[in-house]
Scaffold this motif. Structure first.
Motif, PDB file in Angstrom:
ATOM      1  N   ILE A 147      43.055  19.279  36.675  1.00  0.00           N
ATOM      2  CA  ILE A 147      43.387  20.630  37.121  1.00  0.00           C
ATOM      3  C   ILE A 147      42.288  21.175  38.035  1.00  0.00           C
ATOM      4  CG2 ILE A 147      43.677  23.021  36.334  1.00  0.00           C
ATOM      5  CD1 ILE A 147      45.166  21.838  33.897  1.00  0.00           C
ATOM      6  N   GLY A 148      41.031  20.930  37.686  1.00  0.00           N
ATOM      7  CA  GLY A 148      39.914  21.403  38.513  1.00  0.00           C
ATOM      8  C   GLY A 148      39.891  20.758  39.890  1.00  0.00           C
ATOM      9  N   ILE A 149      40.091  19.453  39.943  1.00  0.00           N
ATOM     10  CA  ILE A 149      40.091  18.761  41.233  1.00  0.00           C
ATOM     11  C   ILE A 149      41.281  19.217  42.075  1.00  0.00           C
ATOM     12  CG2 ILE A 149      40.375  16.508  42.343  1.00  0.00           C
ATOM     13  CD1 ILE A 149      38.720  15.328  40.093  1.00  0.00           C
ATOM     14  N   THR A 150      42.425  19.410  41.437  1.00  0.00           N
ATOM     15  CA  THR A 150      43.595  19.874  42.170  1.00  0.00           C
ATOM     16  C   THR A 150      43.389  21.289  42.708  1.00  0.00           C
ATOM     17  OG1 THR A 150      44.996  18.500  40.765  1.00  0.00           O
ATOM     18  CG2 THR A 150      46.090  20.222  42.018  1.00  0.00           C
ATOM     19  N   ALA A 151      42.771  22.153  41.911  1.00  0.00           N
ATOM     20  CA  ALA A 151      42.487  23.517  42.371  1.00  0.00           C
ATOM     21  C   ALA A 151      41.502  23.505  43.537  1.00  0.00           C
ATOM     22  CB  ALA A 151      41.945  24.358  41.222  1.00  0.00           C
ATOM     23  N   LEU A 152      40.465  22.686  43.441  1.00  0.00           N
ATOM     24  CA  LEU A 152      39.517  22.579  44.550  1.00  0.00           C
ATOM     25  C   LEU A 152      40.184  22.037  45.810  1.00  0.00           C
ATOM     26  CD1 LEU A 152      36.343  21.193  42.746  1.00  0.00           C
ATOM     27  CD2 LEU A 152      36.623  23.435  43.796  1.00  0.00           C
ATOM     28  N   TYR A 153      41.086  21.071  45.628  1.00  0.00           N
ATOM     29  CA  TYR A 153      41.805  20.518  46.768  1.00  0.00           C
ATOM     30  C   TYR A 153      42.673  21.586  47.438  1.00  0.00           C
ATOM     31  CZ  TYR A 153      45.329  17.964  49.395  1.00  0.00           C
ATOM     32  OH  TYR A 153      46.174  17.531  50.372  1.00  0.00           O
ATOM     33  N   LEU A 154      43.390  22.371  46.637  1.00  0.00           N
ATOM     34  CA  LEU A 154      44.239  23.411  47.214  1.00  0.00           C
ATOM     35  C   LEU A 154      43.404  24.467  47.936  1.00  0.00           C
ATOM     36  CD1 LEU A 154      46.899  23.819  44.393  1.00  0.00           C
ATOM     37  CD2 LEU A 154      47.174  22.719  46.627  1.00  0.00           C
ATOM     38  N   PHE A 155      42.254  24.817  47.372  1.00  0.00           N
ATOM     39  CA  PHE A 155      41.348  25.759  48.044  1.00  0.00           C
ATOM     40  C   PHE A 155      40.862  25.181  49.364  1.00  0.00           C
ATOM     41  CE2 PHE A 155      36.929  26.953  48.917  1.00  0.00           C
ATOM     42  CZ  PHE A 155      37.095  28.306  49.163  1.00  0.00           C
ATOM     43  N   ALA A 156      40.404  23.930  49.354  1.00  0.00           N
ATOM     44  CA  ALA A 156      39.895  23.298  50.572  1.00  0.00           C
ATOM     45  C   ALA A 156      40.995  23.125  51.614  1.00  0.00           C
ATOM     46  CB  ALA A 156      39.270  21.938  50.241  1.00  0.00           C
ATOM     47  N   LEU A 157      42.200  22.801  51.158  1.00  0.00           N
ATOM     48  CA  LEU A 157      43.322  22.657  52.081  1.00  0.00           C
ATOM     49  C   LEU A 157      43.681  24.002  52.716  1.00  0.00           C
ATOM     50  CD1 LEU A 157      45.416  20.693  53.239  1.00  0.00           C
ATOM     51  CD2 LEU A 157      46.883  21.297  51.321  1.00  0.00           C
ATOM     52  N   GLY A 158      43.684  25.053  51.912  1.00  0.00           N
ATOM     53  CA  GLY A 158      43.930  26.385  52.451  1.00  0.00           C
ATOM     54  C   GLY A 158      42.874  26.798  53.461  1.00  0.00           C
ATOM     55  N   TYR A 159      41.615  26.523  53.153  1.00  0.00           N
ATOM     56  CA  TYR A 159      40.534  26.845  54.078  1.00  0.00           C
ATOM     57  C   TYR A 159      40.664  26.028  55.363  1.00  0.00           C
ATOM     58  CZ  TYR A 159      35.860  27.789  55.802  1.00  0.00           C
ATOM     59  OH  TYR A 159      34.816  28.177  56.573  1.00  0.00           O
ATOM     60  N   PHE A 160      41.081  24.784  55.234  1.00  0.00           N
ATOM     61  CA  PHE A 160      41.268  23.916  56.397  1.00  0.00           C
ATOM     62  C   PHE A 160      42.359  24.474  57.317  1.00  0.00           C
ATOM     63  CE2 PHE A 160      43.528  20.185  58.221  1.00  0.00           C
ATOM     64  CZ  PHE A 160      42.533  19.748  59.080  1.00  0.00           C
ATOM     65  N   VAL A 161      43.478  24.873  56.743  1.00  0.00           N
ATOM     66  CA  VAL A 161      44.583  25.397  57.551  1.00  0.00           C
ATOM     67  C   VAL A 161      44.197  26.731  58.188  1.00  0.00           C
ATOM     68  CG1 VAL A 161      46.944  26.304  57.422  1.00  0.00           C
ATOM     69  CG2 VAL A 161      46.362  24.174  56.270  1.00  0.00           C
ATOM     70  N   ILE A 162      43.591  27.616  57.409  1.00  0.00           N
ATOM     71  CA  ILE A 162      43.189  28.919  57.939  1.00  0.00           C
ATOM     72  C   ILE A 162      42.152  28.758  59.041  1.00  0.00           C
ATOM     73  CG2 ILE A 162      41.975  31.069  57.379  1.00  0.00           C
ATOM     74  CD1 ILE A 162      43.352  30.906  54.618  1.00  0.00           C
ATOM     75  N   GLY A 163      41.165  27.887  58.819  1.00  0.00           N
ATOM     76  CA  GLY A 163      40.113  27.697  59.809  1.00  0.00           C
ATOM     77  C   GLY A 163      40.563  26.942  61.039  1.00  0.00           C
ATOM     78  N   THR A 164      41.469  26.018  60.873  1.00  0.00           N
ATOM     79  CA  THR A 164      41.921  25.223  62.016  1.00  0.00           C
ATOM     80  C   THR A 164      42.806  26.033  62.950  1.00  0.00           C
ATOM     81  OG1 THR A 164      41.821  23.199  60.721  1.00  0.00           O
ATOM     82  CG2 THR A 164      43.171  23.145  62.693  1.00  0.00           C
ATOM     83  N   TYR A 165      43.718  26.793  62.405  1.00  0.00           N
ATOM     84  CA  TYR A 165      44.675  27.537  63.223  1.00  0.00           C
ATOM     85  C   TYR A 165      44.297  28.993  63.428  1.00  0.00           C
ATOM     86  CZ  TYR A 165      47.438  23.396  62.511  1.00  0.00           C
ATOM     87  OH  TYR A 165      47.868  22.090  62.477  1.00  0.00           O
ATOM     88  N   GLY A 166      43.206  29.437  62.863  1.00  0.00           N
ATOM     89  CA  GLY A 166      42.748  30.807  63.070  1.00  0.00           C
ATOM     90  C   GLY A 166      43.672  31.849  62.471  1.00  0.00           C
ATOM     91  N   LEU A 167      44.199  31.575  61.292  1.00  0.00           N
ATOM     92  CA  LEU A 167      45.104  32.514  60.633  1.00  0.00           C
ATOM     93  C   LEU A 167      44.331  33.692  60.042  1.00  0.00           C
ATOM     94  CD1 LEU A 167      47.322  29.931  58.754  1.00  0.00           C
ATOM     95  CD2 LEU A 167      47.772  31.004  60.944  1.00  0.00           C
ATOM     96  N   PHE A 168      45.034  34.784  59.801  1.00  0.00           N
ATOM     97  CA  PHE A 168      44.481  35.994  59.179  1.00  0.00           C
ATOM     98  C   PHE A 168      43.296  36.564  59.951  1.00  0.00           C
ATOM     99  CE2 PHE A 168      46.085  33.383  55.587  1.00  0.00           C
ATOM    100  CZ  PHE A 168      47.215  34.148  55.323  1.00  0.00           C
ATOM    101  N   GLY A 169      43.322  36.424  61.259  1.00  0.00           N
ATOM    102  CA  GLY A 169      42.279  36.995  62.100  1.00  0.00           C
ATOM    103  C   GLY A 169      40.987  36.197  62.152  1.00  0.00           C
ATOM    104  N   GLN A 170      40.960  35.036  61.539  1.00  0.00           N
ATOM    105  CA  GLN A 170      39.762  34.195  61.579  1.00  0.00           C
ATOM    106  C   GLN A 170      39.699  33.449  62.907  1.00  0.00           C
ATOM    107  OE1 GLN A 170      37.381  33.889  59.201  1.00  0.00           O
ATOM    108  NE2 GLN A 170      38.434  35.455  58.031  1.00  0.00           N
TER     109      GLN A 170
END
Length: 94
Positions: A11-34
């Motif tokens: 569960i911990g590794i999966t949660a970290l993966y989902l967090f990192a994946l979300g950060y990757f998508v947000i940072g790559t495409y500049g979502l939410f004003g980033q």
């Protein structure tokens, strides 16, 4: 006890993966004003070790996809190991 610890690890590794994946998508495409960040996938690298080290031989176009998929191999590995541990614990109780 071992089954509980194993489940918490998965569960911990999966949660970290989902967090990192979300950060990757947000940072790559500049979502939410980033602003677009070329280092957005840095948190996926350690989660995908040792598989992410083997990505250097892939073409440039496939590397981001392989970087996203590499942690899934580790999650699958830990899930299989937890199921085997659960089966051994249940067999030992009977």
């Amino acid at each position: 006890m071992a089954v509980t610890i194993c489940r918490m690890v998965v569960i911990g590794i999966t949660a970290l993966y989902l967090f990192a994946l979300g950060y990757f998508v947000i940072g790559t495409y500049g979502l939410f004003g980033q602003e677009a960040d070329p280092m957005a996938g840095v948190f996926l690298l350690p989660l995908g070790l040792p598989w992410s080290l083997l990505l250097t031989g892939l073409p440039e176009a496939l590397r981001p996809w392989a970087l996203v998929a590499a942690p899934l191999i580790n999650i699958a590995f830990f899930t299989v190991m937890c199921r085997r541990t659960t089966a051994r614990v249940r067999a030992a109780k009977n």
